[in-house]
Design an enzyme around this catalytic site. Structure first.
Site, short mmCIF file in Angstrom:
data_model
loop_
_atom_site.label_atom_id
_atom_site.label_comp_id
_atom_site.label_asym_id
_atom_site.label_seq_id
_atom_site.Cartn_x
_atom_site.Cartn_y
_atom_site.Cartn_z
N VAL A 1 38.11 16.65 27.27
CA VAL A 1 37.71 17.45 28.43
C VAL A 1 36.32 17.03 28.92
O VAL A 1 36.08 16.92 30.12
CB VAL A 1 37.74 18.96 28.07
N TRP B 1 47.18 22.65 23.72
CA TRP B 1 47.79 21.31 23.64
C TRP B 1 47.19 20.35 24.66
O TRP B 1 47.90 19.79 25.51
CB TRP B 1 49.31 21.41 23.80
N ASP C 1 44.52 28.89 22.38
CA ASP C 1 45.62 29.83 22.11
C ASP C 1 45.58 30.29 20.65
O ASP C 1 46.20 31.29 20.30
CB ASP C 1 46.97 29.16 22.41
N GLY D 1 34.41 13.72 24.55
CA GLY D 1 35.69 14.37 24.22
C GLY D 1 36.67 14.27 25.37
O GLY D 1 36.34 13.81 26.47
N LYS E 1 36.76 29.93 16.74
CA LYS E 1 36.79 29.89 18.20
C LYS E 1 36.65 31.30 18.78
O LYS E 1 35.98 31.50 19.79
CB LYS E 1 38.08 29.22 18.70
N TYR F 1 39.87 27.74 11.97
CA TYR F 1 39.59 27.25 13.33
C TYR F 1 39.73 28.37 14.35
O TYR F 1 38.83 28.59 15.18
CB TYR F 1 40.56 26.10 13.65
N TYR G 1 34.96 26.70 26.28
CA TYR G 1 36.43 26.53 26.14
C TYR G 1 36.91 27.13 24.83
O TYR G 1 36.22 27.05 23.80
CB TYR G 1 36.82 25.05 26.22
N ASP H 1 23.43 17.54 18.01
CA ASP H 1 24.39 17.74 16.92
C ASP H 1 24.65 19.24 16.74
O ASP H 1 23.75 19.99 16.33
CB ASP H 1 23.83 17.11 15.63
N PHE H 2 25.86 19.67 17.02
CA PHE H 2 26.20 21.09 16.95
C PHE H 2 26.30 21.58 15.50
O PHE H 2 26.45 22.78 15.27
CB PHE H 2 27.51 21.36 17.69
N1 LIG Z 1 42.60 19.43 21.88
C1 LIG Z 1 43.42 20.49 22.00
O1 LIG Z 1 44.64 20.39 21.85
C2 LIG Z 1 42.83 21.84 22.34
C3 LIG Z 1 43.70 22.95 22.36
C4 LIG Z 1 43.17 24.20 22.70
C5 LIG Z 1 41.83 24.33 23.00
N2 LIG Z 1 41.01 23.24 22.95
C6 LIG Z 1 39.59 23.43 23.26
O2 LIG Z 1 39.26 22.66 24.41
C7 LIG Z 1 37.90 22.23 24.30
C8 LIG Z 1 37.83 20.72 24.52
O3 LIG Z 1 38.62 20.09 23.51
P1 LIG Z 1 38.94 18.53 23.54
O4 LIG Z 1 40.39 18.37 23.37
O5 LIG Z 1 38.25 17.89 24.68
O6 LIG Z 1 38.24 18.12 22.17
P2 LIG Z 1 37.89 16.65 21.62
O7 LIG Z 1 38.52 15.60 22.44
O8 LIG Z 1 38.15 16.71 20.14
O9 LIG Z 1 36.32 16.56 21.87
C9 LIG Z 1 35.43 17.34 21.12
C10 LIG Z 1 34.03 16.90 21.42
O10 LIG Z 1 33.17 17.61 20.53
C11 LIG Z 1 32.27 16.69 19.98
N3 LIG Z 1 31.79 17.14 18.68
C12 LIG Z 1 32.49 17.47 17.59
N4 LIG Z 1 31.66 17.82 16.58
C13 LIG Z 1 30.40 17.74 17.09
C14 LIG Z 1 29.12 17.98 16.58
N5 LIG Z 1 28.91 18.37 15.30
N6 LIG Z 1 28.04 17.82 17.39
C15 LIG Z 1 28.21 17.41 18.67
N7 LIG Z 1 29.39 17.13 19.21
C16 LIG Z 1 30.49 17.30 18.43
C17 LIG Z 1 33.03 15.40 19.87
O11 LIG Z 1 32.12 14.34 19.71
P3 LIG Z 1 32.59 12.85 19.37
O12 LIG Z 1 33.00 12.28 20.71
O13 LIG Z 1 31.38 12.21 18.79
O14 LIG Z 1 33.73 12.97 18.40
C18 LIG Z 1 33.78 15.41 21.19
O15 LIG Z 1 32.96 14.90 22.22
C19 LIG Z 1 37.41 22.68 22.92
O16 LIG Z 1 36.71 23.89 23.04
C20 LIG Z 1 38.70 22.93 22.15
O17 LIG Z 1 38.54 23.87 21.12
C21 LIG Z 1 41.49 21.99 22.65
#
Ligand SMILES: NC(=O)c1ccc[n+]([C@@H]2O[C@H](COP(=O)([O-])OP(=O)(O)OC[C@H]3O[C@@H](n4cnc5c(N)ncnc54)[C@H](OP(=O)(O)O)[C@@H]3O)[C@@H](O)[C@H]2O)c1
Length: 294
Positions: free
Chosen positions: A12, A149, A101, A10, A128, A124, A98, A35-36
């Protein structure tokens, strides 16, 4: 020091592999390894590695789809963190988690502090918040970072999607009434490593923190900045910051409701860990520059 990182593919998670490496040996897992969607299986994986720190960068982030995939979203964002938190408590390990907002309803006028009342508007957001609550209730040593974001050059994000759209059409509608802070995955990963390092010698620092870049933006501000950057760096687009049309979020019907005010105050994070956060524009510039490197 053994660190177990979930979600290494992902935004982060990818950055955390680098940032955490200075703290110890990192075992970084993908969806294929863990697998979550099947939370109960995570306990065996954690016990086999017996880490000092568990870092959970996994999330179900498809905010609109979540309205239909409630069970999957809840398994990944709430039930799996509960299993990790219980394992962390049993091992006396730290858990880094993590959040978003979107645990708030966005009706406040000021940036949200960590003590503000939550009130998610979407499946969602609920999932969270439930995940956070499980972590706090487990009694494990933890750091929870709420952010907004998130962007990185490696995965699809608002800025990169906008550039694609701007290459195809001249007029683009953009919400002028939705506010938060664009935050780089690299910044979040570095903040995580810095805060975790401090926590390892002072467990009382473990808590929930708001971790975002400095400043705030509407979707329109963010889009203008990206298109100005494209113009200044010779990235061809048909749309420009002048052809963006300011609209309200109601112009974009979506399955999930999102908070209009997603601004998070990072004051507690900065004061606790002695961090000075860079302006959000710097992070976006870095991301765009990296995404456009040959
Ligand atoms: N993105 C945003 O804008 C945003 C905003 C606010 C908070 N956050 C929080 O910040 C944190 C990091 O987000 P991010 O942007 O890095 O997210 P991301 O790029 O979407 O990455 C999510 C990760 O979760 C993995 N994943 C999803 N479903 C899964 C499952 N069933 N089993 C195992 N792995 C799974 C994905 O695997 P794959 O690589 O296989 O897809 C990916 O590695 C999260 O807690 C998110 O809620 C994100």
């Amino acid at each position: 020091m053994k660190l177990l990182l979930f979600g290494k593919g992902g935004q982060v998670g990818w950055e955390l592999q680098r940032s955490l490496s200075v703290l110890g040996a990192v075992t970084a897992l993908t969806r294929r390894d863990a697998d979550f969607a099947r939370p109960a299986a995570l306990a065996t994986i954690v016990r086999a590695i017996d880490p000092d720190v568990i870092v959970n960068a996994v999330a179900y982030n498809a905010v609109d789809l979540a309205e239909r995939e409630v069970e999957l979203c809840t398994a990944v964002n709430a039930q799996a963190p509960r299993v990790l938190a219980n394992e962390a408590a049993a091992l006396d390990a730290w858990l880094v988690h993590y959040s978003t907002d979107q645990v708030f309803n966005g009706s406040a006028c000021l940036p949200y502090t960590e003590h503000a009342a939550t009130g998610p508007l979407s499946v969602y957001g609920h999932s969270k918040l439930e995940g956070e609550n499980h972590v706090r209730a487990s009694g494990c040593k933890h750091l929870i970072f709420r952010t907004s974001w998130v962007h990185s050059p490696r995965r699809d994000n608002f800025a990169l999607r906008l550039l694609k759209m701007a290459a195809e059409r001249e007029a683009i509608d953009m919400a002028a009434d939705q506010f938060a802070t664009p935050t780089g995955a690299d910044l979040l990963a570095d903040v995580t490593a810095h805060a975790l390092h401090a926590c390892l010698s002072n467990a009382s620092l473990g808590a929930t923190y708001h971790a975002v870049a400095a400043g705030e933006a509407s979707r329109l501000d963010y889009a203008r900045f990206v298109l100005d950057w494209a113009r200044d760096h010779g990235v061809p687009t048909r749309a420009s910051s002048e052809t963006l049309r300011a609209v309200t979020s109601t112009e974009f019907p979506s399955a999930a409701r999102r908070p209009l005010n997603g601004r998070l105050s990072p004051d507690k994070l900065c004061a606790t860990f002695g961090i000075a956060l860079p302006p959000w524009r710097d992070g976006v510039k870095r991301m765009l520059a990296e995404a456009h490197l040959a």
